[in-house]
Design a protein around this motif. Structure first.
Motif, PDB file in Angstrom:
ATOM      1  N   ARG A 108     -46.040 -51.440  -4.667  1.00 47.96           N
ATOM      2  CA  ARG A 108     -46.073 -51.632  -2.880  1.00 47.96           C
ATOM      3  C   ARG A 108     -47.313 -52.066  -2.661  1.00 47.96           C
ATOM      4  O   ARG A 108     -48.191 -52.286  -3.138  1.00 47.96           O
ATOM      5  N   ARG A 180     -53.302 -36.042  -9.694  1.00 46.44           N
ATOM      6  CA  ARG A 180     -54.255 -35.833  -8.709  1.00 46.44           C
ATOM      7  C   ARG A 180     -54.329 -34.655  -8.203  1.00 46.44           C
ATOM      8  O   ARG A 180     -55.442 -34.028  -7.609  1.00 46.44           O
ATOM      9  N   HIS A 204     -41.018 -37.941  -6.679  1.00 43.21           N
ATOM     10  CA  HIS A 204     -42.142 -38.535  -6.621  1.00 43.21           C
ATOM     11  C   HIS A 204     -42.186 -39.660  -5.450  1.00 43.21           C
ATOM     12  O   HIS A 204     -42.217 -40.681  -5.693  1.00 43.21           O
TER      13      HIS A 204
END
Ligand SMILES: NC(=O)C1=CN([C@@H]2O[C@H](COP(=O)(O)OP(=O)(O)OC[C@H]3O[C@@H](n4cnc5c(N)ncnc54)[C@H](O)[C@@H]3O)[C@@H](O)[C@H]2O)C=CC1
Ligand SMILES: O=C([O-])CC(=O)C(=O)O
Length: 348
Positions: A108, A180, A204
C-alpha cells in the motif's frame, strides 16, 4: 538458477561432529519464499536462513533473486540457498517444498486500503497458487500478500480447481497483528513484552482485526489478569491502534511501502511454528486466518494448533467481553464480502 555454496566455516572437528549429529536428528525441510527479493522477502529470507529447522531455502522472485541468494547464502548456517528468477524457474523453486511463504505483490501507499491492492495482487496469487498445486501440492502455504482476507479464499479456490485443496495446509499470516497487540498492550500495561500473549481473531484489515485483550495471558504468573488494570477507554484505544497498525506504518513510510521488517519477523515466527508442527513438536498454537467453522464465515482467524499435517485443530474463541462481542459482529459483513470477492475472482 543461482546456487550459493554452503559455507562451512568451522575448522573444529568437534563442532563439525556436533553439526552432523544435529542435522541427522532434524528432518530435512525445504522452504520456498515467493517474492523473496521484496521489502518483506529479503529480511524474511535472512531470518529463515537463521532457522536451524530449514535445510533448503528456495528464493523466488520475478527480479533480483541472484543478489539476494548470493548474499544470504554466505551466512554459515545449516540451509543451502538457491535463487530462482522468472516464471521459467518457478517449478524448480517449488519442487519438493514443505512450506511456501508468499509475500509477492504490491504494498500500500498512504490513502489506500488493503483492498485497493486486490486488482494486482489477486492475479499474482492466482498464478503462484496454480504453480503450487502443480509442483508442490502437499506443501503448507503461508499467505502474506494482501488483501489476506481475499487472497486466502482465492488460493483455496485455485487449489480446489486443481483438485489439490487441503484446508489444513492453507494459512493467512496474521501474526503481525498479534505481534503489534502484544507490543502495544505491554507498553500500556507496563508488563514485560516478551511475557505477554494476546490472541487476535477475525481477519487482516481494519475492523476485521479483533485483538482479544480480555484474554491476555502473561508467562509471569505475577500478572494473572493484567487487563484488569486498564480502563475501557484504554482497551478501546489499544484495539483501534492494533487495527490501524498497518496504516500507521504506511503513513510513517510516506509512500515507500508498508511494514516489511516487523512483517518479516512475524512471518518468520509463523513459519517456524509451522515447521515445528510438521516436525511433530506438540502444542504449537498460533493465530492464523484459516478455513473455519467456529463462526458462520468460511475463513476466520483464531488460535490454531499446528501439527504434522498443518492445522490440527481450530480452537474455540473462548469467552469474549461485551466490547469484543460487538467487535465480532461488526467485522462480519466486511470479512464476508472480502471472502466472496476472492471466491468470485478465482472462479471467473
Ligand atoms: N499479511 C501481513 O500482515 C502483511 C502483508 N503485507 C503484504 O505483503 C506484500 C508484499 O509487500 P512488500 O514486500 O513490502 O512489497 P515489495 O514490493 O517490496 O515486494 C514484493 C515483491 O514481490 C515480487 N513479485 C511481484 N510479482 C511477483 C510474482 N508474480 N512472483 C514472484 N514475486 C513477485 C516483486 O518483484 C517484489 O520483489 C504486499 O501485498 C503487502 O501488502 C505487508 C505487510 C504485512
Ligand atoms: O498495512 C499494510 O498495507 C500492510 C499490512 O498488512 C500490515 O502492516 O499489517
Amino acid at each position: 538458477m543461482f546456487r550459493s555454496v554452503l559455507v562451512r566455516s568451522s575448522s573444529s572437528a568437534k563442532q563439525s561432529l556436533l553439526r552432523r549429529s544435529f542435522s541427522s536428528s532434524v528432518p530435512e525441510r525445504k522452504v520456498a519464499i515467493l517474492g523473496a527479493a521484496g521489502g518483506i522477502g529479503q529480511p524474511l529470507a535472512l531470518l529463515m536462513k537463521l532457522n536451524p529447522l530449514v535445510s533448503s531455502l528456495s528464493l523466488f522472485d520475478i527480479a533480483n533473486t541472484p543478489g539476494v541468494a548470493a548474499d544470504v547464502g554466505h551466512i554459515n548456517t545449516r540451509s543451502e540457498v538457491v535463487g530462482y528468477m522468472g516464471d521459467d524457474e518457478l517449478a524448480k523453486a517449488l519442487e519438493g517444498a514443505d512450506l511456501v511463504i508468499i509475500p509477492a505483490g504490491v504494498p500500500r501507499k498512504p490513502g489506500m486500503t488493503r483492498d485497493d491492492l486486490f486488482n494486482i495482487n489477486a492475479g499474482i496469487v492466482k498464478n503462484l497458487c496454480s504453480a503450487i498445486a502443480k509442483y508442490c501440492p502437499h506443501a503448507l502455504v503461508n499467505m502474506i500478500s494482501n488483501p489476506v482476507n481475499s487472497t486466502v479464499p482465492i488460493a483455496a479456490e485455485i487449489f480446489k480447481k486443481a483438485g489439490m485443496y487441503d484446508e489444513k495446509k492453507l494459512f493467512g499470516v496474521t501474526t503481525l497483528d498479534v505481534v503489534r497487540a502484544k507490543t502495544f498492550y505491554a507498553g500500556k500495561a507496563n508488563v514485560p513484552v516478551a511475557e505477554v500473549n494476546v490472541p487476535v481473531i477475525g481477519g487482516h484489515a481494519g475492523v476485521t482485526i479483533l485483538p482479544l485483550f480480555s484474554q491476555v495471558t502473561s508467562l509471569a504468573q505475577t500478572v494473572a489478569t493484567p487487563q484488569a488494570n486498564l480502563s475501557a477507554d484504554v482497551l478501546t484505544a489499544l484495539t483501534k491502534r492494533t487495527q490501524d497498525g498497518g496504516t500507521e506504518v504506511v503513513e510513517a513510510k510516506a509512500g515507500k511501502g508498508s511494514a516489511t521488517l516487523s512483517m518479516a519477523y512475524a512471518g518468520a515466527l509463523f513459519a517456524d511454528a509451522c515447521l515445528k508442527g510438521l516436525n511433530g513438536v506438540p502444542d504449537v498454537v498460533e493465530c492464523s486466518y484459516v478455513q473455519s467453522t467456529i463462526t458462520e464465515l468460511p475463513f476466520f482467524a483464531s488460535k490454531v494448533r499446528l501439527g504434522k499435517n498443518g492445522v490440527e485443530e481450530v480452537l474455540d474463541l473462548g469467552p469474549l467481553s461485551d466490547f469484543e462481542k460487538q467487535g465480532l459482529e461488526a467485522l462480519k459483513p466486511e470479512l464476508k464480502s472480502s471472502i466472496e470477492k476472492g471466491v468470485k475472482f478465482a472462479n471467473q
